[in-house]
Enzyme design. Sequence first.
Site, short mmCIF file in Angstrom:
data_model
loop_
_atom_site.label_atom_id
_atom_site.label_comp_id
_atom_site.label_asym_id
_atom_site.label_seq_id
_atom_site.Cartn_x
_atom_site.Cartn_y
_atom_site.Cartn_z
N TYR A 130 -5.50 -5.75 -8.92
CA TYR A 130 -5.45 -7.21 -9.01
C TYR A 130 -6.36 -7.73 -10.12
O TYR A 130 -6.92 -8.81 -10.03
CB TYR A 130 -5.87 -7.83 -7.68
CG TYR A 130 -4.95 -7.54 -6.52
CD1 TYR A 130 -3.66 -7.04 -6.70
CD2 TYR A 130 -5.36 -7.77 -5.21
CE1 TYR A 130 -2.82 -6.78 -5.64
CE2 TYR A 130 -4.52 -7.52 -4.13
CZ TYR A 130 -3.26 -7.02 -4.35
OH TYR A 130 -2.42 -6.77 -3.29
N ASP A 219 -7.34 -10.69 6.29
CA ASP A 219 -7.71 -9.33 5.93
C ASP A 219 -7.54 -8.48 7.18
O ASP A 219 -8.28 -8.67 8.16
CB ASP A 219 -9.15 -9.30 5.44
CG ASP A 219 -9.62 -7.92 4.99
OD1 ASP A 219 -9.02 -6.92 5.42
OD2 ASP A 219 -10.60 -7.85 4.23
N PHE A 220 -6.60 -7.55 7.16
CA PHE A 220 -6.32 -6.81 8.40
C PHE A 220 -7.46 -5.88 8.82
O PHE A 220 -7.46 -5.37 9.93
CB PHE A 220 -4.99 -6.04 8.32
CG PHE A 220 -4.85 -5.09 7.17
CD1 PHE A 220 -5.67 -3.98 7.03
CD2 PHE A 220 -3.84 -5.27 6.22
CE1 PHE A 220 -5.53 -3.08 5.98
CE2 PHE A 220 -3.68 -4.38 5.16
CZ PHE A 220 -4.53 -3.29 5.04
N ARG A 235 3.10 2.16 3.97
CA ARG A 235 2.29 2.56 2.82
C ARG A 235 0.93 1.88 2.87
O ARG A 235 0.40 1.43 1.85
CB ARG A 235 3.01 2.23 1.51
CG ARG A 235 4.18 3.13 1.25
CD ARG A 235 4.83 2.89 -0.10
NE ARG A 235 3.88 2.54 -1.15
CZ ARG A 235 4.14 2.63 -2.45
NH1 ARG A 235 5.29 3.10 -2.87
NH2 ARG A 235 3.25 2.26 -3.34
N HIS A 238 -2.17 5.40 3.92
CA HIS A 238 -2.49 6.38 2.87
C HIS A 238 -3.50 5.85 1.86
O HIS A 238 -4.01 6.62 1.04
CB HIS A 238 -1.21 6.87 2.17
CG HIS A 238 -0.58 5.87 1.23
ND1 HIS A 238 0.44 6.22 0.37
CD2 HIS A 238 -0.81 4.56 1.00
CE1 HIS A 238 0.80 5.17 -0.35
NE2 HIS A 238 0.06 4.16 0.02
N ASP A 239 -3.82 4.56 1.93
CA ASP A 239 -4.84 3.99 1.03
C ASP A 239 -6.26 4.30 1.48
O ASP A 239 -7.20 4.15 0.69
CB ASP A 239 -4.72 2.46 0.97
CG ASP A 239 -3.51 2.00 0.17
OD1 ASP A 239 -3.00 2.79 -0.64
OD2 ASP A 239 -3.09 0.85 0.37
#
Length: 346
Positions: A130, A219-220, A235, A238-239
């Site tokens: 970002y 923000d989860f 997806r 995997h971060d």
Amino acid sequence: MSDKRKLVLFAACELGVFDLLAEAGPLDAIGVAARLDTSPQATETLLDTCVSLRLLTRDATVSPAAYGSTRLSRTFLARGSPLSQTHLLSYTATTVYRTWAHLASAVREGRNQHLRAFGASSRDLFSAIYRSEEERLLFLRALQQTWGVHGPPTLTAFDLSPFARICDLGGGLGGLARQCAALYPNSRVTVLDLPEVVAVARTHCPLPQDARVNFLEGDFLRDPLPVADLFILARILHDWTDDRCRHLLARIPGFPVPLSRPPVVSPSPDGPGARAGGGVLVVESLLDADGRGPLATQLLSVNMLLQTEGRERSAGEYHALLAAAGFSHLQVRSGLGLYAALLATQ
């Protein structure tokens, strides 16, 4: 595809070769060069290379030879196609490949290479992605295009119709959420993502007034999660490191209220059918149990090393993470392309 072949593909996409030939082809090299404002000789070299890569056709029965698009290029490489992957390819060229130049450093240090590639903090996973409004939009559009291809098979791997309230965590521009709402018309889908992402989604992908998809800022990893019968993590895991994954999964609330009707999920040798009470749908590329394949997933795992703090995992590793959060029943559907679907219930 080797690096040099990919660079040919990236250049042809950037120049608009596939868009032009999908709309106005067949054209000879001089005609392509004139419309793209490129060197005629260099353009012919690029076009012939694309022909050898089977990305274009060349008709030598006419003089000068005429170049045309292929089914593959019209479907995936032309911007006007609903299955276009041009944003994903552009993001790969401008961001992903810059981090791969520092692979040896990543292996030495065991961390992502944002600092070397972009001068951005390695501690903030999305500071490089970002790093500008343009890059943020490109990344989000790339994810949107990914789900244009991979969304339907992963969302139909299980019957999700029993889940009336669905939350897509980190759902970006809402591409997967829109597909989910279309496939399951009795469900409503909430996309939870960072405020700056939601702002981009509302600007560039506005929803119709009666849409069954809505966006929620948050923000989860920190903010309260909305009430839902099913949480989608596509997806996402995997971060992150195992500890971060456990933290996120533990934040998903329990489901004391039964669903309006029992879930209908086909029995699977990988586990029992889903029970009333909700669950988590994980969409990830799976490593084999021994971690030695498949190659495509191994390469994705290297990419995670270079850009995040996470990695790809096996079904067994995801099962262990989910079980630690109370999701003891797991079903796995692989063979869906690059990604697999894992449905976990409490």
